[in-house]
Every structure is written in structure tokens, then in C-alpha cells.
Design a protein around this motif. Structure first.
Motif, PDB file in Angstrom:
ATOM      1  N   LEU A 248     -72.223  56.793  59.702  1.00  0.00           N
ATOM      2  CA  LEU A 248     -71.067  55.914  59.609  1.00  0.00           C
ATOM      3  C   LEU A 248     -71.304  54.622  60.379  1.00  0.00           C
ATOM      4  CD1 LEU A 248     -68.418  56.337  58.124  1.00  0.00           C
ATOM      5  CD2 LEU A 248     -67.383  57.060  60.280  1.00  0.00           C
ATOM      6  N   GLN A 249     -71.865  54.734  61.581  1.00  0.00           N
ATOM      7  CA  GLN A 249     -72.109  53.541  62.389  1.00  0.00           C
ATOM      8  C   GLN A 249     -73.142  52.640  61.728  1.00  0.00           C
ATOM      9  OE1 GLN A 249     -71.643  54.009  66.393  1.00  0.00           O
ATOM     10  NE2 GLN A 249     -72.841  52.264  67.050  1.00  0.00           N
ATOM     11  N   ALA A 250     -74.175  53.214  61.134  1.00  0.00           N
ATOM     12  CA  ALA A 250     -75.191  52.407  60.468  1.00  0.00           C
ATOM     13  C   ALA A 250     -74.599  51.646  59.282  1.00  0.00           C
ATOM     14  CB  ALA A 250     -76.340  53.294  60.003  1.00  0.00           C
ATOM     15  N   ILE A 251     -73.731  52.302  58.525  1.00  0.00           N
ATOM     16  CA  ILE A 251     -73.096  51.640  57.380  1.00  0.00           C
ATOM     17  C   ILE A 251     -72.295  50.428  57.839  1.00  0.00           C
ATOM     18  CG2 ILE A 251     -71.273  51.902  55.653  1.00  0.00           C
ATOM     19  CD1 ILE A 251     -72.234  54.727  55.190  1.00  0.00           C
ATOM     20  N   LEU A 252     -71.490  50.613  58.891  1.00  0.00           N
ATOM     21  CA  LEU A 252     -70.647  49.523  59.372  1.00  0.00           C
ATOM     22  C   LEU A 252     -71.486  48.377  59.937  1.00  0.00           C
ATOM     23  CD1 LEU A 252     -67.823  51.613  61.060  1.00  0.00           C
ATOM     24  CD2 LEU A 252     -67.672  50.300  58.935  1.00  0.00           C
ATOM     25  N   GLU A 253     -72.568  48.713  60.640  1.00  0.00           N
ATOM     26  CA  GLU A 253     -73.433  47.668  61.197  1.00  0.00           C
ATOM     27  C   GLU A 253     -74.077  46.835  60.100  1.00  0.00           C
ATOM     28  OE1 GLU A 253     -76.305  49.398  63.741  1.00  0.00           O
ATOM     29  OE2 GLU A 253     -74.914  49.744  65.393  1.00  0.00           O
ATOM     30  N   ILE A 254     -74.641  47.517  59.113  1.00  0.00           N
ATOM     31  CA  ILE A 254     -75.345  46.790  58.045  1.00  0.00           C
ATOM     32  C   ILE A 254     -74.358  45.999  57.202  1.00  0.00           C
ATOM     33  CG2 ILE A 254     -76.816  47.043  56.021  1.00  0.00           C
ATOM     34  CD1 ILE A 254     -77.888  49.636  57.332  1.00  0.00           C
ATOM     35  N   GLU A 255     -73.221  46.604  56.883  1.00  0.00           N
ATOM     36  CA  GLU A 255     -72.229  45.888  56.079  1.00  0.00           C
ATOM     37  C   GLU A 255     -71.750  44.634  56.796  1.00  0.00           C
ATOM     38  OE1 GLU A 255     -67.656  46.117  54.450  1.00  0.00           O
ATOM     39  OE2 GLU A 255     -68.373  47.426  56.051  1.00  0.00           O
ATOM     40  N   SER A 256     -71.394  44.768  58.074  1.00  0.00           N
ATOM     41  CA  SER A 256     -70.866  43.632  58.821  1.00  0.00           C
ATOM     42  C   SER A 256     -71.895  42.518  58.954  1.00  0.00           C
ATOM     43  CB  SER A 256     -70.407  44.094  60.210  1.00  0.00           C
ATOM     44  OG  SER A 256     -69.373  45.041  60.103  1.00  0.00           O
ATOM     45  N   GLY A 257     -73.166  42.901  59.065  1.00  0.00           N
ATOM     46  CA  GLY A 257     -74.206  41.890  59.224  1.00  0.00           C
ATOM     47  C   GLY A 257     -74.602  41.191  57.947  1.00  0.00           C
ATOM     48  N   THR A 258     -74.312  41.811  56.800  1.00  0.00           N
ATOM     49  CA  THR A 258     -74.799  41.255  55.533  1.00  0.00           C
ATOM     50  C   THR A 258     -73.699  40.778  54.594  1.00  0.00           C
ATOM     51  OG1 THR A 258     -74.874  43.511  54.615  1.00  0.00           O
ATOM     52  CG2 THR A 258     -76.912  42.634  55.560  1.00  0.00           C
ATOM     53  N   ASN A 259     -72.422  41.024  54.916  1.00  0.00           N
ATOM     54  CA  ASN A 259     -71.398  40.616  53.942  1.00  0.00           C
ATOM     55  C   ASN A 259     -70.929  39.178  54.123  1.00  0.00           C
ATOM     56  OD1 ASN A 259     -69.766  40.784  56.191  1.00  0.00           O
ATOM     57  ND2 ASN A 259     -68.513  42.472  55.432  1.00  0.00           N
ATOM     58  N   ASP A 260     -71.234  38.547  55.268  1.00  0.00           N
ATOM     59  CA  ASP A 260     -70.828  37.148  55.451  1.00  0.00           C
ATOM     60  C   ASP A 260     -71.485  36.206  54.433  1.00  0.00           C
ATOM     61  OD1 ASP A 260     -69.138  37.772  57.516  1.00  0.00           O
ATOM     62  OD2 ASP A 260     -70.612  37.399  59.087  1.00  0.00           O
ATOM     63  N   PRO A 261     -72.806  36.322  54.181  1.00  0.00           N
ATOM     64  CA  PRO A 261     -73.400  35.427  53.179  1.00  0.00           C
ATOM     65  C   PRO A 261     -72.751  35.556  51.796  1.00  0.00           C
ATOM     66  CG  PRO A 261     -75.128  36.429  54.501  1.00  0.00           C
ATOM     67  CD  PRO A 261     -73.856  37.127  54.863  1.00  0.00           C
ATOM     68  N   VAL A 262     -72.361  36.780  51.423  1.00  0.00           N
ATOM     69  CA  VAL A 262     -71.721  36.960  50.116  1.00  0.00           C
ATOM     70  C   VAL A 262     -70.374  36.247  50.083  1.00  0.00           C
ATOM     71  CG1 VAL A 262     -70.866  38.662  48.466  1.00  0.00           C
ATOM     72  CG2 VAL A 262     -72.905  39.161  49.824  1.00  0.00           C
ATOM     73  N   ALA A 263     -69.604  36.362  51.184  1.00  0.00           N
ATOM     74  CA  ALA A 263     -68.314  35.669  51.245  1.00  0.00           C
ATOM     75  C   ALA A 263     -68.503  34.158  51.193  1.00  0.00           C
ATOM     76  CB  ALA A 263     -67.570  36.075  52.515  1.00  0.00           C
ATOM     77  N   VAL A 264     -69.546  33.663  51.859  1.00  0.00           N
ATOM     78  CA  VAL A 264     -69.828  32.224  51.815  1.00  0.00           C
ATOM     79  C   VAL A 264     -70.219  31.809  50.398  1.00  0.00           C
ATOM     80  CG1 VAL A 264     -71.333  30.398  52.675  1.00  0.00           C
ATOM     81  CG2 VAL A 264     -70.512  32.161  54.233  1.00  0.00           C
ATOM     82  N   PHE A 265     -71.053  32.628  49.730  1.00  0.00           N
ATOM     83  CA  PHE A 265     -71.399  32.366  48.322  1.00  0.00           C
ATOM     84  C   PHE A 265     -70.140  32.126  47.502  1.00  0.00           C
ATOM     85  CE2 PHE A 265     -75.620  34.931  47.987  1.00  0.00           C
ATOM     86  CZ  PHE A 265     -76.305  33.842  48.470  1.00  0.00           C
ATOM     87  N   LEU A 266     -69.247  33.110  47.576  1.00  0.00           N
ATOM     88  CA  LEU A 266     -68.044  33.077  46.738  1.00  0.00           C
ATOM     89  C   LEU A 266     -67.148  31.893  47.094  1.00  0.00           C
ATOM     90  CD1 LEU A 266     -67.164  36.888  46.653  1.00  0.00           C
ATOM     91  CD2 LEU A 266     -68.201  35.526  44.837  1.00  0.00           C
ATOM     92  N   THR A 267     -67.009  31.612  48.394  1.00  0.00           N
ATOM     93  CA  THR A 267     -66.139  30.511  48.821  1.00  0.00           C
ATOM     94  C   THR A 267     -66.662  29.165  48.310  1.00  0.00           C
ATOM     95  OG1 THR A 267     -65.477  31.732  50.805  1.00  0.00           O
ATOM     96  CG2 THR A 267     -65.138  29.349  50.823  1.00  0.00           C
ATOM     97  N   ILE A 268     -67.945  28.895  48.525  1.00  0.00           N
ATOM     98  CA  ILE A 268     -68.524  27.625  48.063  1.00  0.00           C
ATOM     99  C   ILE A 268     -68.450  27.522  46.544  1.00  0.00           C
ATOM    100  CG2 ILE A 268     -70.622  26.232  48.003  1.00  0.00           C
ATOM    101  CD1 ILE A 268     -69.304  26.424  50.753  1.00  0.00           C
ATOM    102  N   LEU A 269     -68.748  28.638  45.867  1.00  0.00           N
ATOM    103  CA  LEU A 269     -68.702  28.639  44.404  1.00  0.00           C
ATOM    104  C   LEU A 269     -67.303  28.325  43.897  1.00  0.00           C
ATOM    105  CD1 LEU A 269     -69.879  29.291  41.591  1.00  0.00           C
ATOM    106  CD2 LEU A 269     -69.309  31.696  42.030  1.00  0.00           C
ATOM    107  N   LEU A 270     -66.299  28.975  44.475  1.00  0.00           N
ATOM    108  CA  LEU A 270     -64.923  28.771  44.012  1.00  0.00           C
ATOM    109  C   LEU A 270     -64.433  27.365  44.325  1.00  0.00           C
ATOM    110  CD1 LEU A 270     -63.521  32.265  45.021  1.00  0.00           C
ATOM    111  CD2 LEU A 270     -63.628  31.350  42.697  1.00  0.00           C
ATOM    112  N   ILE A 271     -64.827  26.808  45.461  1.00  0.00           N
ATOM    113  CA  ILE A 271     -64.451  25.430  45.779  1.00  0.00           C
ATOM    114  C   ILE A 271     -65.044  24.469  44.748  1.00  0.00           C
ATOM    115  CG2 ILE A 271     -64.854  23.555  47.427  1.00  0.00           C
ATOM    116  CD1 ILE A 271     -64.507  25.582  49.662  1.00  0.00           C
TER     117      ILE A 271
END
Length: 607
Positions: A153-176
């Protein structure tokens, strides 16, 4: 002259804010308060509606500082992520970081469009801004609460938290870009944009990380310059990728991942320096974001922002997590906990400042919604994180005590590290005076005197020992210097048990029924099951009124364990009678004989 006075006053004010942030972090750790929330509050207190009365609305400066801070923070996240944690959790973690972010964006975006009377694209923009989680907030709370989640469980949360910011930035810039283009861009152009950003970010990040390791190992830099070189390289990788229209945040994370998982010179000094720089980046970034917000301007959108925050916490994030983890066989309790651990942080507020900078219509609404969502998430989810983990029984039983270790870089090579430990009275190395062959003792400090290893004899409590060890085995050596935590001390009776003893035979001696989940496992196998393949000295778990604790390990295997009973477990357990002991021993012997017979039978069948 007046300009000089103003500059000096600005320096004093900035230093005072940083000092307030440092001191407030102690309060946050003491009371388990989400650290980001503390820094935001400090920024608002000195802002235009606070006691400071400072009007700050420079979105361009905020974007510049925020970009630099996020680049360093994400590089540090990659630097601390070990690839061995990816085993067995890569698919679910990456699914949450990609598909999960997209689903959260879609669900929250549609709801925001309905509530705020926005277009679908504008609603999706709101969803994209609040779709990623904040790793710093999550794991600060876990550490300050003394909580250890189970490994998977801890590994999942660590990896997700470290790698989901670029995806959110992708989507934000794309939508703008889509909103500003007003539908002129085609689906093919959008797909190419995403592909280009991901490809450039991945290539430059991996290549940049490889170049950093080459430079660190082959170029003799002046003493103390290695950490500064790494920080400057991380920022350069981000800037180069962004200039080439790639994902700079993805690039710096991957670069940190490469450096952190390869043998490099001065790694202890680099990690220590990054600790300080990352803290400074968080403090400066969060206080600046607090300054940027005007609390009085939140009031018109406060009610609707609260509704969106509640939807995200109870519907958007949980449904996205369930869609990603349920097909992979995760339990309802695990899905519920991961769904709740969705703390939003600085990235969401930072992304919400971009529409204002880009001139997107209704940009004020985005910033207000993101700010309220972050604050509500930190308050509601932040303060309930640890109780929920314990209620769902997803935390490890007991808290593994931390070891006090000092790392010293050895110039000219990176095959071995020098590490030093204080010898505690209750640590395994003090009790048994045994060291693995791969740990070479260099010298001992005893009574403020440096003593040669041949003259020092066995280590004693109060000593400070210095050792040469391979870097990959440092954590294994840590376990020999961990003092027994008070949580594991028991006022009742304690008995040593063999790790290869059948667990059922041990519990039957005391008249305790063995749960079906343990089957025919031995004591060592039960620990491996409970701690998902990574048991350590001091780990313990309970079966009814009995507690089993690891007291020693050798070369990664459990060599000694202990059984405790009595007052700590909350139940009265009397010592077994001789009849009960004999019956238990007979049961244990019978289980061992049956196991040998089955093994012999299997061998005969194979022949």
C-alpha cells in the motif's frame, strides 16, 4: 537610498517568513497538522486581508518560483524512489497516476461544469487542476503520526504521488490551449501534443539522469560541490525540456529516479542537501501561494467550491481509485483507504494560477475553487488519515523504530560507504555482539576516545561504531542497531521461539486458536506474510492475547523471535500447564513429521 532601504526590508521580511515556516513545522509535527496548510495560513496572515496587509498579485513571479520549486521537489521524489519498490505494484500505481487522474478529471470536471455553469472544457480544466495528489502532504502526516502502512500500500501511494503531477500538468496545459483555440485544434493535433510532451520529457529525463551519474562518478568536483551540481542539473533538465515543449516535471522526476537508483559518488551528501533545499522550496512556494490569495474574494465562490471539494473527496477520487484497483484484486478496505488518501497540495494551486497568466476567461474562479479544494482536503482528509488506516487494519502492527545512522562519503570510489551508529543497550548488536562478514568495522569511539578495532573488542552500549559496507546492504545493517521500542516491551511473560517452529504448535501450547489465514506456516513464514516479504528487527504482530516479535535477523532472515503474553495484550493468559505444553509439543512434532512425510512422498512421485 529609499530603494536600498526597501530592498533591505524585503530581505528581512522574506527571512522572517521562512523562519516562521520552519518554527511552525515543529508545531505541525507535534499536532499532526498538514504542513502545507500551516504555510498557506502564514501567507494569508501577512497578505492583504491579514495582519501584514501586503497586496501581492504577481502571477508571473508565482509561476517562476513555483516551477523552480516543483522541479526540485519532483527531482527529490525520484531520487528517493527505489525501483525495488515497483515490484508487484507498478501496474496499479501507474494506473492510478495516469488513468486515475484522467477519470478524476472527467468526473470532477463534469460536476464542476454543472455546478459553476461552465462549458465542458472549462469544467474539465477545473477537474485537471485538482486531480493530482500531494506526496509531501501525505507522507509528512504518515511520518508525524508514527504510522507504517503495509509495504504494498505504501509503495502504491509513493509511486502514484510522485508520478501523477506530470499527467495533471499535461491535462491542464492541453485544456488551456484548447479553450484558447476555441475548438480550432483537431484531435490529431491534441494527440501529437501529448505524445511530444511525454516523449521529450521521458527522453531528456532519462538521458539527463544518466549524464548526471557519469559526471558525478568521473569528474573530480571540489568538496561540497556535488549537491549543488545536482540541483543545478535538475533545474537545467526542467528548463531544457520545457523550452523544447516537453514535460519538464516528468523529465526531472525520471532524472531523479535514475540518479537515485545508480551507484554515484557523494550520494549521502546529495540526499542530505536535497532535504534542506526541498524544505526551503516548499516553505517559499506555499507561503507565496498564501500571499497570492485574498480570503475576502473567496466568499462569492465559497459555497460552490465546498460542494466541488466534497464531490471530489467522496465521489470523484474514490470512483477513479476503484476503477483502477478493483480489477487488480485489491480489497475494499485498500480501495477505500487509497481513495481517501487523495490530499491535494501546492501543485493544484500552482496549476490554478496558470489560466490567469495565460489570459483564460473566468480565471479567478479556477484559482478560488482550487484553493478551497486544497484547504478542505488537507483539513478533512489530513486529520483523519492515521485513524482511518488503523480502523481499516491497513497499518503495520506496531511502529518500527528508526535507527540513528551517519553516512560519510568516501571520495574516489562508490563501491562502499562508511556508516556510523550509536550502540544502544537493547539493540541486537549490543546483546549478541555479532556482525555480518560484509560489514567491515573500521574503528570505535568509546568514552570520547578513538579505539582501533582490534583493541576495542565487542561493541558496548554507549559506543559509536564506524563501518565500511556495500551501499545496497546499509539498510540490512541498520536493523542490528535498532533499539527495542517501548511499544514492544511487555510487562507480562516472554519466551524465545524458533523461527522454523510451526505457528500452530506455538499457539496451541497456550490454548489460542490459530486463524485460518496462517495455515500451516512457520513462525518465520508468518512474519513474512504479515510484513509482505520485508520483516525487520522489532516487527511484531498479535494472535489473540499473544504477541510475536522479531528479536534478531541474519543476512535478511529471521534468526530469533520472541513470544510475549500477559498485560499488554489486554487479556489474562496464564502459563500453560505441563499437560498443555506436552500436548502442544506433540502437536508441533506431529506437524513436522507430517510435513517431512509429505515432502518425501512428493520426491518419490517425481522419480
Amino acid at each position: 537610498m529609499q530603494n536600498i532601504m526597501f530592498a533591505n526590508a524585503a530581505i528581512l521580511f522574506g527571512a522572517a517568513l521562512v523562519l516562521m515556516g520552519v518554527i511552525s513545522s515543529l508545531v505541525a509535527q507535534r499536532f499532526g497538522t498538514p504542513l502545507l496548510l500551516v504555510f498557506l495560513v502564514i501567507g494569508m496572515l501577512v497578505g492583504v486581508d491579514g495582519i501584514g496587509g501586503i497586496a501581492f498579485d504577481n502571477y508571473a513571479l508565482t509561476y517562476l518560483v513555483g516551477s523552480l520549486a516543483l522541479a526540485i521537489i519532483l527531482f527529490d521524489g525520484g531520487l528517493r524512489t527505489r525501483l525495488d519498490k515497483f515490484r508487484g505494484v507498478l501496474l496499479p500505481a501507474m494506473s492510478l497516476a495516469t488513468v486515475g487522474v484522467v477519470i478524476t478529471t472527467a468526473l470532477t470536471g463534469l460536476f464542476a461544469a454543472l455546478v459553476l455553469s461552465l462549458s465542458v472544457l472549462e469544467g474539465f480544466l477545473v477537474g485537471a487542476m485538482v486531480a493530482s495528489t500531494d506526496a509531501a502532504a501525505v507522507f509528512f502526516l504518515l511520518r508525524s503520526g508514527g504510522l507504517q502502512l503495509r509495504n504494498r500500500l505504501q509503495a502504491i501511494l509513493e509511486i502514484e504521488s510522485g508520478t501523477n503531477d506530470p499527467v495533471a500538468v499535461f491535462l491542464t496545459i492541453l485544456l488551456i490551449e484548447l479553450i484558447l483555440a476555441q475548438g480550432h485544434e483537431t484531435g490529431l493535433e491534441t494527440a501529437l501534443l501529448l505524445l511530444r510532451q511525454g516523449a521529450l520529457g521521458g527522453a531528456i529525463g532519462l538521458g539527463g539522469g544518466w549524464l548526471i551519474t557519469i559526471m558525478l562518478n568521473r569528474v573530480s568536483l571540489p568538496t561540497g560541490m556535488h549537491p549543488l551540481f545536482v540541483v543545478a542539473s535538475a533545474v537545467a533538465i526542467y528548463g531544457l525540456t520545457a523550452v523544447m515543449d516537453g514535460s519538464g516535471l516528468l523529465a526531472v522526476y525520471l532524472a531523479g529516479l535514475v540518479v537515485g537508483n545508480r551507484p554515484v559518488r557523494a550520494l549521502p551528501a546529495i540526499i542530505s542537501f536535497h532535504d534542506t533545499v526541498t524544505w526551503l522550496c516548499q516553505i517559499v512556494m506555499f507561503i507565496m501561494l498564501g500571499l497570492l490569495i485574498t480570503p475576502s474574494s473567496l466568499l462569492p465562490d465559497l459555497g460552490l467550491s465546498l460542494v466541488i471539494a466534497v464531490f471530489l473527496m467522496f465521489v470523484g477520487r474514490p470512483l477513479a481509485v476503484a476503477a483502477c484497483l478493483a480489477p487488480l484484486g485489491y480489497s475494499r478496505r485498500e480501495i477505500a483507504f487509497v481513495g481517501w488518501v487523495g490530499l491535494r497540495g501546492a501543485v493544484s494551486i500552482f496549476l490554478a494560477a496558470i489560466p490567469t497568466l495565460a489570459g483564460v476567461p473566468n480565471s479567478g474562479i479556477y484559482f478560488h475553487v482550487a484553493f478551497v479544494v486544497v484547504c478542505i482536503s488537507l483539513i478533512c482528509q489530513g486529520w483523519t488519515l492515521n485513524p482511518l488506516a488503523r480502523m481499516l487494519e491497513l497499518a503495520r502492527p506496531g511502529v518500527r523504530p528508526e535507527v540513528s545512522r551517519v553516512e560519510i562519503d568516501l571520495p574516489g570510489q562508490h563501491a562502499q560507504e562508511m556508516v556510523a551508529y550509536p550502540v544502544e543497550a537493547d539493540s541486537p548488536v549490543a546483546v549478541r555482539a555479532a556482525l555480518p562478514k560484509w560489514a567491515q568495522r573500521v574503528f570505535v569511539i568509546r568514552d570520547d576516545t578513538i579505539i582501533d578495532t582490534a583493541k576495542a573488542g565487542p561493541l558496548r552500549p554507549g559506543d559509536y561504531g564506524y563501518f565500511l559496507v556495500p551501499p545496497e546492504r546499509v539498510r540490512e545493517l541498520d536493523r542490528l542497531f535498532i533499539a527495542r521500542a517501548a511499544d514492544h516491551e511487555v510487562s507480562g511473560a516472554r519466551f524465545p521461539i524458533r523461527p522454523d517452529a510451526p505457528l500452530g504448535g506455538v499457539t496451541s501450547i497456550y490454548g489460542v486458536e490459530l486463524p485460518e489465514e496462517f495455515g500451516d506456516r512457520t513462525v518465520a513464514e508468518a512474519f513474512t506474510q504479515q510484513f509482505e516479504g520485508e520483516p525487520g528487527v522489532g516487527d511484531s504482530f498479535e494472535i489473540g492475547p499473544l504477541r510475536l516479535t522479531i528479536t534478531d535477523m541474519h543476512e535478511g532472515r529471521i534468526s530469533e523471535a520472541e513470544l510475549s503474553l500477559g498485560e499488554e495484550s489486554g487479556a489474562e493468559v496464564g502459563l500453560p500447564t505441563w499437560n498443555e505444553r506436552i500436548g502442544g509439543w506433540m502437536t508441533s512434532a506431529w506437524q513436522q513429521i507430517r510435513g517431512l512425510a509429505e515432502e518425501a512422498s512428493d520426491r518419490l512421485r517425481r522419480r
